[in-house]
Motif scaffolding. Structure first.
Motif, PDB file in Angstrom:
ATOM      1  N   GLY A  48       0.836  -1.210   0.000  1.00 16.49           N
ATOM      2  CA  GLY A  48       0.000   0.000   0.000  1.00 16.49           C
ATOM      3  C   GLY A  48       0.859   1.243   0.000  1.00 16.49           C
ATOM      4  N   LYS A  49       0.222   2.350  -0.300  1.00 17.09           N
ATOM      5  CA  LYS A  49       0.944   3.635  -0.381  1.00 17.09           C
ATOM      6  C   LYS A  49       0.322   4.631   0.581  1.00 17.09           C
ATOM      7  N   ILE A  50       1.172   5.342   1.303  1.00 18.91           N
ATOM      8  CA  ILE A  50       0.709   6.373   2.232  1.00 18.91           C
ATOM      9  C   ILE A  50       0.424   7.650   1.424  1.00 18.91           C
ATOM     10  N   LEU A  51      -0.838   8.065   1.412  1.00 19.82           N
ATOM     11  CA  LEU A  51      -1.234   9.259   0.641  1.00 19.82           C
ATOM     12  C   LEU A  51      -1.055  10.528   1.447  1.00 19.82           C
ATOM     13  N   ASN A  52      -1.335  10.444   2.744  1.00 20.68           N
ATOM     14  CA  ASN A  52      -1.325  11.655   3.554  1.00 20.68           C
ATOM     15  C   ASN A  52      -1.070  11.273   5.007  1.00 20.68           C
ATOM     16  N   ILE A  84       8.121   7.098   8.649  1.00 21.05           N
ATOM     17  CA  ILE A  84       7.325   7.112   7.416  1.00 21.05           C
ATOM     18  C   ILE A  84       7.043   8.540   6.989  1.00 21.05           C
ATOM     19  N   ARG A  85       6.718   8.664   5.681  1.00 19.95           N
ATOM     20  CA  ARG A  85       6.298   9.958   5.139  1.00 19.95           C
ATOM     21  C   ARG A  85       5.358   9.695   3.967  1.00 19.95           C
ATOM     22  N   ASP A  88       5.413   6.950   0.735  1.00 19.47           N
ATOM     23  CA  ASP A  88       6.092   5.683   0.976  1.00 19.47           C
ATOM     24  C   ASP A  88       5.191   4.496   0.635  1.00 19.47           C
ATOM     25  N   VAL A  89       5.790   3.465   0.063  1.00 18.71           N
ATOM     26  CA  VAL A  89       5.086   2.201  -0.179  1.00 18.71           C
ATOM     27  C   VAL A  89       5.442   1.262   0.962  1.00 18.71           C
ATOM     28  N   VAL A  90       4.436   0.723   1.640  1.00 16.91           N
ATOM     29  CA  VAL A  90       4.648  -0.047   2.858  1.00 16.91           C
ATOM     30  C   VAL A  90       3.733  -1.271   2.870  1.00 16.91           C
ATOM     31  N   ILE A 140       8.562   0.905  10.503  1.00 16.88           N
ATOM     32  CA  ILE A 140       7.772   0.375   9.390  1.00 16.88           C
ATOM     33  C   ILE A 140       8.702   0.019   8.238  1.00 16.88           C
ATOM     34  N   MET A 141       8.404  -1.092   7.571  1.00 19.18           N
ATOM     35  CA  MET A 141       9.217  -1.545   6.448  1.00 19.18           C
ATOM     36  C   MET A 141       8.889  -0.688   5.231  1.00 19.18           C
ATOM     37  N   ILE A 142       9.905  -0.048   4.629  1.00 13.83           N
ATOM     38  CA  ILE A 142       9.715   0.803   3.462  1.00 13.83           C
ATOM     39  C   ILE A 142      10.106   0.015   2.220  1.00 13.83           C
TER      40      ILE A 142
END
Length: 807
Positions: A48-52, A84-85, A88-90, A140-142
């Motif tokens: 998944g990707k963190i959008l915000n 995380i930021r 990032d795909v996590v 968290i694993m990036i």
């Protein structure tokens, strides 16, 4: 050694499950301790990707993330992670997901804010934190930014794999690599081995003139290969490489370091990367460390070296401990632009000692300790170069520096197939042997003796025919060896004749009041002076030790008396003045020009002080006759007869007038007597000391069989006393001999009970009084018969010695 089942398939077609493969390997001699399914129990975890990312309204240490897994609806997830930021795909565990520890993810509220999933760390997915990048070990694993969304996380990070844990024996260094294990698997499954493709794109300038390798100690370093990489761009390695390194238990660090670790895991050849620009003059010197030389290793610890350690140095000093750890000064960093790659062979024993002394054990040192392939150094360096060029991390300078002072000479061994059945118990024909060994990459040719086998460089542990037989047997299958009962002649466990006599001697000496001692077999030249040995005595020709513990223990003993006297001295110093001791041990006598001495077993004893006989009787001093009585009891217990004691004045360690030698015919059993007063004084002993030294080997050869039962006499005996006067020089033993011969079978016992010299006896003569016992087995003797025997004895003594009956 961790073996990735998924990675293994790159080199061989594996047609069995991980569990079955583990069984096959174990039966072939490569023990598999366990098989671990990496992704077992993990469900519904996707990329998944963190959008915000927004702050949590009710908690300072929590944040609220908007996350997409590629579906139509975004997920709101509350997390406490700080690494995380946005963008990032996590790994994302959605509702209903299961993690490695058995945790089930449910929709919940954290401080009043709804959370519909969880961002995962590597540890929560079952990965070892030690194999994760430092910034992700507990965060968290990036994942790489180009990773597609919505994928099952297991194949993405290599959790669709099984790990085989190998427990290797010290001789199987070849199996500490993926290719080495694949070679075994290919032979077991009848498949073909696929070696990694080494296609080096050498686009850089040549290495010639830019790197020089100087090997000062060719015994500890038989080969050193160097490759040069230029225009290096240090960064993370590709995801597939990181995945494989994690599966092998290695933490990814950077592309350059990861390449060296990857090749080590793949080919079994440890590599090391130096920052070329930090090396003086581009020169590598392989030498022993100077005593007390110092190196700061990669872990930042100052290491003090010694002259037994091999180091990699430049003209300015050491830059690495060979085969163990590199130096901090030449470490590859983000600023590195040119790299010198090392691929070398180091002596296994040297590496083992160095790593133990420094307290450093690494994947690299463990492989060097077991022995690596001398012929594979250049191949490993070229493999690293091909990987570097493939990932575009820099340019490979053309050529290599290969300092190879003593090239590998393949060993050829003759294998006789009939020996296999003799040693293993099952027949394997010549063709089957050839097929097995060829599959293991041995060179095989037939000749009139059997098979002529050439040992490949990756098997330095194979040097004898029995090693080849073991290879054939384990690959043929130990389970195919028929079960048979042990056979052979059976013997009853028992002591040898000498061992039985030794036990009897020790028991007898103990029953006579002696204590057993064990003294050093090592002694010094000085003790020969203390026991008065002549300068020309052959006992001074000793075997000297090459590495004595001290000067007092520098030679092998040739005589046991000094050790016993030393024991008496130590006890006397502690106020133990009455003591009897013995030792059954070996002396080491020179055999002229022979390299090894003769080992002779000797029974020795020594005594000082007196023997207590109770409160109402005076104690008896332990003198010559005390030791003579001990020896006579010992000979009787051993079943030895026909011995005699003769005066002996030639041994300078004993009193010239109070010593005797014990003989049996022409054989000298030993000596006994009072120790010379000068020797007693040398050892500072408080009084007289008596001792004996008996050749146990001769004693064992004369020892009789076990005594036989003799019936108790049925008829009474007659006792008579006989006193005769003889000259002083007549030995008592000769008189007793004449008495026994004259008395015949009816004389059962002769005992001397009195010796007298005085006014009633002529000067130069002595009176000897004997107690005689006569007895017959079939009747009661009469007084007349006894009187007749006494007269015969008296007449024979008079004829032989001029003995007169004392009135």
């Amino acid at each position: 050694m961790r073996v990735s089942y998924k990675w293994l398939k790159d080199y061989v077609d594996v047609t069995v499950s991980p569990g079955e493969l583990a069984d096959r390997l174990t039966l072939s001699g490569i023990a598999v301790e366990g098989v671990h399914e990496l992704g077992a129990g993990i469900e519904r975890v996707f990329t998944g990707k963190i959008l915000n990312i927004e702050p949590h309204p009710n908690a300072d240490r929590l944040t609220v993330c908007a996350v997409t897994t590629g579906g139509p609806e975004n997920l709101q997830i509350v997390t406490g992670a700080t690494n995380i930021r946005a963008g990032d795909v996590v790994p994302v565990a959605v509702e209903g997901a299961r993690l490695a520890a058995g945790l089930v993810i449910k929709k919940s509220k954290l401080r009043g804010v709804e959370s519909r999933g969880m961002l995962c760390s590597g540890q929560e997915l079952g990965l070892d934190p030690k194999t994760m990048p430092a910034d992700q070990a507990h965060g968290i694993m990036i994942l790489p930014p180009e990773t597609p969304l919505g994928l099952d996380i297991k194949p993405v990070i290599g959790l669709d794999d099984a790990i085989l844990e190998l427990d290797l024996t010290p001789n199987r260094g070849d199996a500490m690599s993926m290719v080495g294990v694949a070679r075994e698997v290919a032979a077991l499954l009848g498949q073909k081995l696929r070696l990694p493709d080494i296609d080096v794109d050498e686009t850089g300038d040549g290495i010639e003139g830019r790197v020089k390798i100087d090997i000062k100690d060719t015994e500890l370093c038989r080969r050193y290969v160097a490759k040069l990489f230029t225009g290096i761009k240090v960064g993370p390695s590709p995801g597939w490489m990181q995945e494989r390194l994690r599966a092998a238990g290695v933490r990814p660090i950077s592309n350059i370091v990861d390449i060296t670790n990857y090749v080590m895991m793949e080919l079994g050849q440890p590599l090391h990367a130096f920052d070329y620009d930090t090396l003086k003059d581009g020169r590598i010197i392989v030498r022993r460390a100077g005593e007390g030389e110092v190196l700061v290793s990669l872990d930042g610890v100052e290491r003090r070296l010694n002259g037994d350690m091999l180091v990699i140095a430049d003209p300015g000093g050491p830059v690495a401990v060979a085969g163990v750890m590199g130096g901090l000064a030449t470490e590859v960093t983000e600023n590195t632009r040119n790299v010198l790659l090392e691929s070398a062979w180091f002596n296994p024993i040297s590496i083992r000692k160095t790593s133990r002394v420094l307290g450093l054990r690494s994947e690299s040192s463990s492989r060097f300790e077991k022995g690596i392939d001398l012929t594979g150094c250049l191949r490993a360096a070229r493999r690293a170069a091909s990987l570097l060029a493939e990932m575009g991390a820099g340019q490979v300078a053309s050529g290599a520096v290969d300092n190879y002072p003593a090239p590998h000479v393949p060993k050829t061994i003759i294998l006789r197939p009939d020996r296999i059945e003799h040693l293993v118990g099952t027949a394997v024909d010549s063709d089957a042997c050839r097929e097995i060994l060829t599959a293991l990459e041995f060179g095989v040719q037939k000749n009139h003796q059997g098979l002529m086998v050439t040992v490949p460089g990756h098997r330095p542990d194979v040097s004898l025919e029995v090693d080849l037989i073991e290879e054939v047997a384990r690959m043929h299958g130990y389970d195919r060896v028929p079960t048979t009962l042990p056979y052979g002649p059976t013997t009853q466990g028992a002591r040898t004749r000498e061992q039985s006599l030794a036990m009897k001697v020790k028991d007898t000496m103990a029953s006579l009041g002696f204590r057993e001692v064990i003294t050093y077999s090592f002694t010094s030249q000085e003790v020969f002076n203390k026991v008065n040995l002549a300068p020309e005595s052959p006992l001074r020709n000793v075997l000297a030790l090459q590495n004595p513990l001290s000067e007092e223990h520098s030679v092998m003993r040739t005589v046991m008396l000094p050790g016993l006297l030393e024991v008496l001295r130590r006890n006397a110093n502690r106020r133990v003045t009455s003591l009897s001791i013995f030792e059954l041990g070996k002396v080491y006598l020179s055999r002229g020009d022979a390299p090894l001495p003769e080992e002779k077993q000797v029974l020795s004893a020594a005594a000082m002080g007196g023997t207590s006989r109770g409160w109402n009787k005076p104690s008896l001093e332990k003198d010559f006759y005390y030791m003579k009585g001990v020896l006579e009891s010992l000979l009787a217990q051993a079943g030895i007869s026909g011995t005699s004691f003769e005066p002996f004045k030639d041994d300078p360690s004993y009193h010239p007038g109070r010593a005797a030698r014990l003989t049996a015919g022409e054989q000298l059993l030993g000596v006994l007597g009072e120790v010379h007063p000068d020797v007693v004084e040398n050892y500072e002993l408080p009084g007289r000391v008596v001792a004996m030294e008996i050749d146990f080997g001769i004693m064992a050869s004369l020892a009789g069989k076990a005594g036989k039962y003799r019936q108790i006499p049925r008829f009474p005996g007659i006792e008579r006393d006989l006193a005769v006067v003889v000259e002083l020089q007549v030995p008592v033993r000769e008189i007793i001999g004449v008495v026994k011969k004259s008395g015949g079978n009816l004389l059962r016992r002769v005992e001397l009970f009195d010796v007298y010299q005085g006014e009633q006896v002529q000067q130069g003569f002595q009176s000897l009084a004997f107690s005689l016992t006569f007895r017959a087995e079939d009747r009661t003797l009469t007084d007349d018969e006894a009187a007749g025997l006494i007269n015969t004895i008296r007449e024979n003594l008079a004829k032989k010695f001029g003995a007169q009956l004392r009135s």
